[in-house]
Design an enzyme around this catalytic site. Sequence first.
Site, PDB file in Angstrom:
ATOM      1  N   LYS A  22      -6.790  44.616  -2.279  1.00 17.87           N
ATOM      2  CA  LYS A  22      -6.075  44.920  -3.522  1.00 17.87           C
ATOM      3  C   LYS A  22      -5.571  43.645  -4.177  1.00 17.87           C
ATOM      4  CE  LYS A  22      -1.596  46.358  -3.366  1.00 17.87           C
ATOM      5  NZ  LYS A  22      -0.774  45.501  -4.241  1.00 17.87           N
ATOM      6  N   ASN A  23      -4.901  42.799  -3.388  1.00 17.77           N
ATOM      7  CA  ASN A  23      -4.249  41.631  -3.984  1.00 17.77           C
ATOM      8  C   ASN A  23      -5.223  40.529  -4.399  1.00 17.77           C
ATOM      9  OD1 ASN A  23      -1.834  42.878  -3.762  1.00 17.77           O
ATOM     10  ND2 ASN A  23      -0.994  41.561  -2.158  1.00 17.77           N
ATOM     11  N   CYS A 116      12.338  45.937  -8.919  1.00 16.27           N
ATOM     12  CA  CYS A 116      11.523  46.877  -8.165  1.00 16.27           C
ATOM     13  C   CYS A 116      12.222  47.089  -6.836  1.00 16.27           C
ATOM     14  CB  CYS A 116      10.102  46.367  -7.977  1.00 16.27           C
ATOM     15  SG  CYS A 116       9.972  45.036  -6.802  1.00 16.27           S
ATOM     16  N   ARG A 121      12.429  39.867  -8.243  1.00 21.47           N
ATOM     17  CA  ARG A 121      11.085  39.361  -8.538  1.00 21.47           C
ATOM     18  C   ARG A 121      10.883  38.873  -9.975  1.00 21.47           C
ATOM     19  NH1 ARG A 121       6.924  43.363  -5.477  1.00 21.47           N
ATOM     20  NH2 ARG A 121       5.573  41.546  -5.449  1.00 21.47           N
ATOM     21  N   ASP A 304       4.117  41.092   3.688  1.00 23.38           N
ATOM     22  CA  ASP A 304       3.469  42.406   3.542  1.00 23.38           C
ATOM     23  C   ASP A 304       3.139  43.058   4.888  1.00 23.38           C
ATOM     24  OD1 ASP A 304       3.678  42.268   0.826  1.00 23.38           O
ATOM     25  OD2 ASP A 304       1.567  41.825   0.436  1.00 23.38           O
ATOM     26  N   ARG A 396      -1.300  53.580  -3.858  1.00 25.84           N
ATOM     27  CA  ARG A 396      -1.427  52.336  -4.627  1.00 25.84           C
ATOM     28  C   ARG A 396      -2.212  51.300  -3.847  1.00 25.84           C
ATOM     29  NH1 ARG A 396       3.842  49.706  -5.672  1.00 25.84           N
ATOM     30  NH2 ARG A 396       2.300  48.180  -6.269  1.00 25.84           N
TER      31      ARG A 396
HETATM   32  C1  UD1 Z   1       2.388  38.700  -4.155  1.00 25.29           C
HETATM   33  C2  UD1 Z   1       1.702  39.908  -3.600  1.00 25.29           C
HETATM   34  C3  UD1 Z   1       2.689  40.727  -2.752  1.00 25.29           C
HETATM   35  C4  UD1 Z   1       3.321  39.836  -1.674  1.00 25.29           C
HETATM   36  C5  UD1 Z   1       3.900  38.578  -2.289  1.00 25.29           C
HETATM   37  C6  UD1 Z   1       4.399  37.584  -1.263  1.00 25.29           C
HETATM   38  C7  UD1 Z   1       0.044  40.406  -5.296  1.00 25.29           C
HETATM   39  C8  UD1 Z   1      -0.406  41.307  -6.394  1.00 25.29           C
HETATM   40  N1  UD1 Z   1       1.219  40.716  -4.710  1.00 25.29           N
HETATM   41  O1  UD1 Z   1       3.435  39.153  -5.003  1.00 25.29           O
HETATM   42  O2  UD1 Z   1       1.963  41.803  -2.145  1.00 25.29           O
HETATM   43  O3  UD1 Z   1       4.355  40.557  -1.037  1.00 25.29           O
HETATM   44  O4  UD1 Z   1       2.901  37.913  -3.092  1.00 25.29           O
HETATM   45  O5  UD1 Z   1       3.379  37.259  -0.400  1.00 25.29           O
HETATM   46  O6  UD1 Z   1      -0.643  39.477  -4.936  1.00 25.29           O
HETATM   47  N2  UD1 Z   1       9.578  34.265  -7.600  1.00 25.29           N
HETATM   48  C9  UD1 Z   1      10.452  33.771  -8.547  1.00 25.29           C
HETATM   49  N3  UD1 Z   1       9.974  33.431  -9.782  1.00 25.29           N
HETATM   50  C10 UD1 Z   1       8.667  33.582 -10.127  1.00 25.29           C
HETATM   51  C11 UD1 Z   1       7.773  34.093  -9.160  1.00 25.29           C
HETATM   52  C12 UD1 Z   1       8.258  34.427  -7.898  1.00 25.29           C
HETATM   53  O7  UD1 Z   1      11.647  33.636  -8.282  1.00 25.29           O
HETATM   54  O8  UD1 Z   1       8.294  33.267 -11.271  1.00 25.29           O
HETATM   55  C13 UD1 Z   1      10.063  34.622  -6.240  1.00 25.29           C
HETATM   56  C14 UD1 Z   1       9.969  36.110  -5.942  1.00 25.29           C
HETATM   57  O9  UD1 Z   1      11.071  36.827  -6.405  1.00 25.29           O
HETATM   58  C15 UD1 Z   1       9.849  36.100  -4.420  1.00 25.29           C
HETATM   59  C16 UD1 Z   1       9.051  34.825  -4.150  1.00 25.29           C
HETATM   60  O10 UD1 Z   1       9.200  34.017  -5.307  1.00 25.29           O
HETATM   61  O11 UD1 Z   1      11.117  35.983  -3.840  1.00 25.29           O
HETATM   62  C17 UD1 Z   1       7.578  35.024  -3.886  1.00 25.29           C
HETATM   63  O12 UD1 Z   1       7.041  35.888  -4.870  1.00 25.29           O
HETATM   64  P1  UD1 Z   1       5.530  35.864  -5.304  1.00 25.29           P
HETATM   65  O13 UD1 Z   1       4.705  35.070  -4.355  1.00 25.29           O
HETATM   66  O14 UD1 Z   1       5.452  35.505  -6.743  1.00 25.29           O
HETATM   67  O15 UD1 Z   1       5.130  37.392  -5.153  1.00 25.29           O
HETATM   68  P2  UD1 Z   1       4.087  38.156  -6.043  1.00 25.29           P
HETATM   69  O16 UD1 Z   1       3.062  37.178  -6.502  1.00 25.29           O
HETATM   70  O17 UD1 Z   1       4.790  38.992  -7.038  1.00 25.29           O
END
Ligand code: UD1
Length: 416
Positions: A22-23, A116, A121, A304, A396
């Site tokens: 999925k990811n 969420c 996030r 995850d 999902r």
């Molecule tokens: C992706 C995965 C999700 C997984 C996560 C961490 C997808 C679609 N989803 O989510 O399944 O749990 O990686 O491995 O690939 N953050 C900020 N600012 C930003 C971006 C992130 O503060 O602009 C923080 C987030 O709140 C979190 C951390 O950084 O605490 C990591 O988040 P991130 O790696 O971005 O997660 P996703 O990409 O949303």
Amino acid sequence: MDKLLIEGGARLSGEIAISGAKNAALPILCAALLTTEPVTFTNVPRLNDIATLLRLLEQMGVKVSREADVVTLDASGVDNPVASYEMVKTMRASILVLGPLVARFGEARVSLPGGCAIGARPVDQHIKGLQAMGADVKVEHGYVHAKVPKLKGARIFTDMVTVTGTENLMMAACLADGETVIENAAREPEVVDLANCLVAMGARISGAGGDVIRIQGVAALHSATHRVMPDRIETGTYLCAAAVTGGDVRLTGTSASYLDAVIDKLMDAGCEIVAERDAVRLKAPARLNAVSLRTAPYPAFPTDMQAQFMAINAVAEGTAVIRETIFENRFMHAVELQRLGADIKIDGNTAFVKGVARLQGATVMATDLRASASLIIAGLVAEGETTIERIYHLDRGYEKLESKLAALGAKVRRLS
Ligand code: UD1
């Protein structure tokens, strides 16, 4: 709303095929926005999140055709570079259209995801990166509005490791003028799969899989065919399900190579694991040992898989300490596991899980995707029947969940 009923006590054995990730599929499908030529993807899992993304792409003017696991996207007619709140609120990964849209059309309007179940996030790093590439980005009326005549290559240092942030910026940089360097990049295998897809489309990318990614912008990308990598989290989830039941399973169409941290912990728990070329085999002891862990960006233990390991620790021999360092609110499954009789204490981002001899079936509620997976794992070993409500979370992210579990001998059925 659908529910899942599990009769605990069956030992899982046999063989099932793992689906596409999925990811990986989510960013890879968004990459089709970067070209006017059709792009074909294979091994695309049939999941609600994928259907949501395809609907969003269609709303923008992308022609979507899908047959079984093959999806072809033609983004030559895109006329509406907007992702509405209605779409983004159901799936945060919709933010992945932002980078490709700004790169190709010089403009995008994408709703902010909002909160969420697993935390705030934010997407500030995605915005910061686009600004470094010269985009004018405003957040107005709940939408990120980015505008730029043409993105310019830049050096981007993200404040934390972000998976979708790295992916969004890597896609944007493909069509920028000059070189972009993303430092502190996410090293997840899904980032590498996206980079491989982009390279097949004509992008010039080096360093994906490391923490510095270099992208030389090109004038245009072109048609390609790409096979989505196997889902390492689905793989890990079935390994845990088998492990907790003392099972013996072989998962095909996947690889242990993306799962070192998880496999290491399963071996510490007492499982025997054989990594084959395109398959993983697990044999579990009658009772697992407790295993402590700390989540962190790849290649460390994935957040995850944290909930699934909380479930196996709930019935293991000994006490495990689980530290969650990625998301601030990712222990929602703990209270549900407690309803099944688990002995779990939470202190901030740390959970102390003391294994009990047995869990008891009860009605529990799924709160997010991986939390739901942990409730299934617990239900498989609980005495009597466990009813899991709100399983739309599972749809999902887990393709053909009941039929795969049933193929391994689990007693599970869905109530609509
Ligand atoms: C992706 C995965 C999700 C997984 C996560 C961490 C997808 C679609 N989803 O989510 O399944 O749990 O990686 O491995 O690939 N953050 C900020 N600012 C930003 C971006 C992130 O503060 O602009 C923080 C987030 O709140 C979190 C951390 O950084 O605490 C990591 O988040 P991130 O790696 O971005 O997660 P996703 O990409 O949303």
